[in-house]
Write an enzyme that holds these catalytic residues in place. Structure first.
Site, PDB file in Angstrom:
ATOM      1  N   ASN A 147       0.879  -1.170   0.000  1.00  0.00           N
ATOM      2  CA  ASN A 147       0.000   0.000   0.000  1.00  0.00           C
ATOM      3  C   ASN A 147       0.918   1.222   0.000  1.00  0.00           C
ATOM      4  O   ASN A 147       1.494   1.568   1.025  1.00  0.00           O
ATOM      5  CB  ASN A 147      -0.900  -0.014   1.239  1.00  0.00           C
ATOM      6  CG  ASN A 147      -1.762   1.233   1.322  1.00  0.00           C
ATOM      7  OD1 ASN A 147      -1.789   2.046   0.397  1.00  0.00           O
ATOM      8  ND2 ASN A 147      -2.467   1.387   2.434  1.00  0.00           N
ATOM      9  N   LYS A 151       0.158   4.231  -0.338  1.00  0.00           N
ATOM     10  CA  LYS A 151      -0.489   5.423   0.246  1.00  0.00           C
ATOM     11  C   LYS A 151      -0.237   6.625  -0.678  1.00  0.00           C
ATOM     12  O   LYS A 151      -0.147   6.455  -1.879  1.00  0.00           O
ATOM     13  CB  LYS A 151      -0.011   5.643   1.686  1.00  0.00           C
ATOM     14  CG  LYS A 151      -0.157   4.355   2.521  1.00  0.00           C
ATOM     15  CD  LYS A 151       0.015   4.555   3.987  1.00  0.00           C
ATOM     16  CE  LYS A 151      -0.161   3.207   4.696  1.00  0.00           C
ATOM     17  NZ  LYS A 151      -0.141   3.308   6.140  1.00  0.00           N
ATOM     18  N   HIS A 153      -9.539   1.451   4.661  1.00  0.00           N
ATOM     19  CA  HIS A 153      -8.280   1.582   5.412  1.00  0.00           C
ATOM     20  C   HIS A 153      -8.505   2.516   6.609  1.00  0.00           C
ATOM     21  O   HIS A 153      -9.280   3.473   6.517  1.00  0.00           O
ATOM     22  CB  HIS A 153      -7.188   2.139   4.491  1.00  0.00           C
ATOM     23  CG  HIS A 153      -5.832   2.039   5.098  1.00  0.00           C
ATOM     24  ND1 HIS A 153      -5.377   2.946   6.031  1.00  0.00           N
ATOM     25  CD2 HIS A 153      -4.843   1.124   4.945  1.00  0.00           C
ATOM     26  CE1 HIS A 153      -4.162   2.582   6.414  1.00  0.00           C
ATOM     27  NE2 HIS A 153      -3.811   1.482   5.765  1.00  0.00           N
ATOM     28  N   GLU A 178      -6.833   4.853   7.729  1.00  0.00           N
ATOM     29  CA  GLU A 178      -6.569   6.270   7.427  1.00  0.00           C
ATOM     30  C   GLU A 178      -7.776   6.921   6.758  1.00  0.00           C
ATOM     31  O   GLU A 178      -8.028   8.109   6.939  1.00  0.00           O
ATOM     32  CB  GLU A 178      -5.301   6.386   6.565  1.00  0.00           C
ATOM     33  CG  GLU A 178      -4.065   6.112   7.408  1.00  0.00           C
ATOM     34  CD  GLU A 178      -2.897   5.501   6.655  1.00  0.00           C
ATOM     35  OE1 GLU A 178      -2.884   5.549   5.415  1.00  0.00           O
ATOM     36  OE2 GLU A 178      -2.001   4.950   7.330  1.00  0.00           O
ATOM     37  N   GLU A 227      -5.524  -4.726  10.364  1.00  0.00           N
ATOM     38  CA  GLU A 227      -4.467  -3.739  10.578  1.00  0.00           C
ATOM     39  C   GLU A 227      -4.755  -2.954  11.863  1.00  0.00           C
ATOM     40  O   GLU A 227      -5.513  -1.967  11.828  1.00  0.00           O
ATOM     41  CB  GLU A 227      -4.416  -2.747   9.412  1.00  0.00           C
ATOM     42  CG  GLU A 227      -4.155  -3.386   8.067  1.00  0.00           C
ATOM     43  CD  GLU A 227      -3.541  -2.387   7.083  1.00  0.00           C
ATOM     44  OE1 GLU A 227      -2.448  -2.677   6.581  1.00  0.00           O
ATOM     45  OE2 GLU A 227      -4.143  -1.334   6.833  1.00  0.00           O
ATOM     46  N   GLY A 285       2.542   2.259  10.776  1.00  0.00           N
ATOM     47  CA  GLY A 285       3.526   3.336  10.668  1.00  0.00           C
ATOM     48  C   GLY A 285       4.229   3.667  11.966  1.00  0.00           C
ATOM     49  O   GLY A 285       4.903   4.690  12.061  1.00  0.00           O
ATOM     50  N   SER A 310       3.423  -2.183  10.336  1.00  0.00           N
ATOM     51  CA  SER A 310       4.862  -2.275  10.599  1.00  0.00           C
ATOM     52  C   SER A 310       5.463  -3.632  10.229  1.00  0.00           C
ATOM     53  O   SER A 310       6.349  -4.129  10.944  1.00  0.00           O
ATOM     54  CB  SER A 310       5.166  -1.907  12.058  1.00  0.00           C
ATOM     55  OG  SER A 310       4.791  -0.565  12.304  1.00  0.00           O
TER      56      SER A 310
HETATM   57  P1  13P Z   1       3.042   0.326   7.652  1.00  0.00           P
HETATM   58  O1  13P Z   1       3.537  -0.971   7.050  1.00  0.00           O
HETATM   59  O2  13P Z   1       3.811   1.519   7.182  1.00  0.00           O
HETATM   60  O3  13P Z   1       2.902   0.235   9.128  1.00  0.00           O
HETATM   61  O4  13P Z   1       1.555   0.544   7.069  1.00  0.00           O
HETATM   62  C1  13P Z   1       0.637  -0.487   7.117  1.00  0.00           C
HETATM   63  C2  13P Z   1      -0.550  -0.109   6.334  1.00  0.00           C
HETATM   64  O5  13P Z   1      -1.258   0.818   6.686  1.00  0.00           O
HETATM   65  C3  13P Z   1      -0.843  -0.860   5.111  1.00  0.00           C
HETATM   66  O6  13P Z   1      -2.095  -0.585   4.631  1.00  0.00           O
END
Ligand code: 13P
Length: 252
Positions: free
Chosen positions: A9, A11, A97, A99, A169, A175, A215
């Site tokens: 992803n 982003k 997601h 976010e 997640e 992150g 992560s």
């Molecule tokens: P990270 O791997 O940067 O923690 O992000 C995970 C994520 O949000 C994947 O959709």
């Protein structure tokens, strides 16, 4: 046995040129290695979809969008519909997601509409769920994830539910560099499989991939993916570095 899936992803990262270079590196690896056991998906920005669909070998790598509009078409300035995404040649959409839930006020009901539009347009949704740190600290994580799943995808019939990939997640792991421990992740994945089995059937629950995200890095992927109910990962930060993403693919 379920095939493992490694999905990136990206982003809101990479301009088109950088994104294409990243996709080319992963494509080169996928084309020149016959011993790859994972399905590979790249979740890229809308602006990159068409280009990257035409860059990678689609027999080895699939391409995903990271969102779609909750309406089919019409006067929704700035939105991108599931049908438009389908027309680029992409096959997957990441839906719900955290976010999007957090920064764009996406509710479980909006997410359910988007899931329906994926199905209608013959796109596979990668449905995201996961609890916040506060919810985990209050021991509400099972309840929270169950509600997200119930409203987000459990309205689908037994044929369409099989089109869905679930990604667990935990928000506190995204992150942050603090991944869920393999035990914590396995416990939730097992729970997700249990409620899917109760809602549909064991045979269906056994088919649906449940990915872990939060992560995931080359050095923790092995222990996570070894867990019986963890079918691969949805990778954020580490998917932006070709070498790290390839290392994670190699773990499978
Ligand atoms: P990270 O791997 O940067 O923690 O992000 C995970 C994520 O949000 C994947 O959709």
């Amino acid at each position: 046995m379920r095939k493992k899936i490694i999905a990136g992803n990206w982003k809101m990262n990479t301009c088109l040129k950088k994104g294409q270079e990243l996709a080319e590196k992963i494509n080169l690896y996928a084309k020149s290695n016959t011993n790859i056991y994972a399905g590979i998906i790249l979740g890229v920005p809308f602006t990159h979809l068409y280009k990257i669909v035409n860059t990678v070998d689609l027999t080895k790598i699939s391409v995903a969008a990271q969102n779609c509009a909750s309406e089919e078409s019409g006067a929704y300035t700035g939105e991108v519909s599931a049908g438009m995404i389908k027309s680029t040649g992409a096959n997957y959409i990441i839906i719900g997601h955290s976010e999007r839930r957090q920064f764009f006020s996406e509710t479980d009901e909006i997410i359910a509409k988007k899931i329906n539009l994926c199905i209608k347009n013959e796109l596979f949704p990668i449905f995201c769920c996961g609890e916040s740190l506060q919810e985990r600290n209050e021991s509400k994580h099972f309840e929270v994830v169950e509600k997200q799943i119930n409203t987000g995808i459990f309205h689908l019939d037994k044929f369409n539910i099989e089109q869905v990939i679930i990604a667990y997640e935990p928000v506190w792991a995204i992150g942050t560099g603090v991944n869920a421990s393999p035990g914590q992740a396995q416990e939730m994945h097992e729970y997700i499989r249990k409620i899917t089995s109760e809602k549909y059937s064991k045979a269906i629950a056994d088919k649906i991939p449940v990915l872990y995200g939060g992560s995931v890095k080359p050095d923790n992927a092995g222990e996570l993916f070894k867990q019986p109910d963890i079918d691969g990962g949805l990778i954020g930060g580490a998917s932006l570095k070709a070498d790290d993403f390839i290392e994670i693919i190699k773990v499978v």
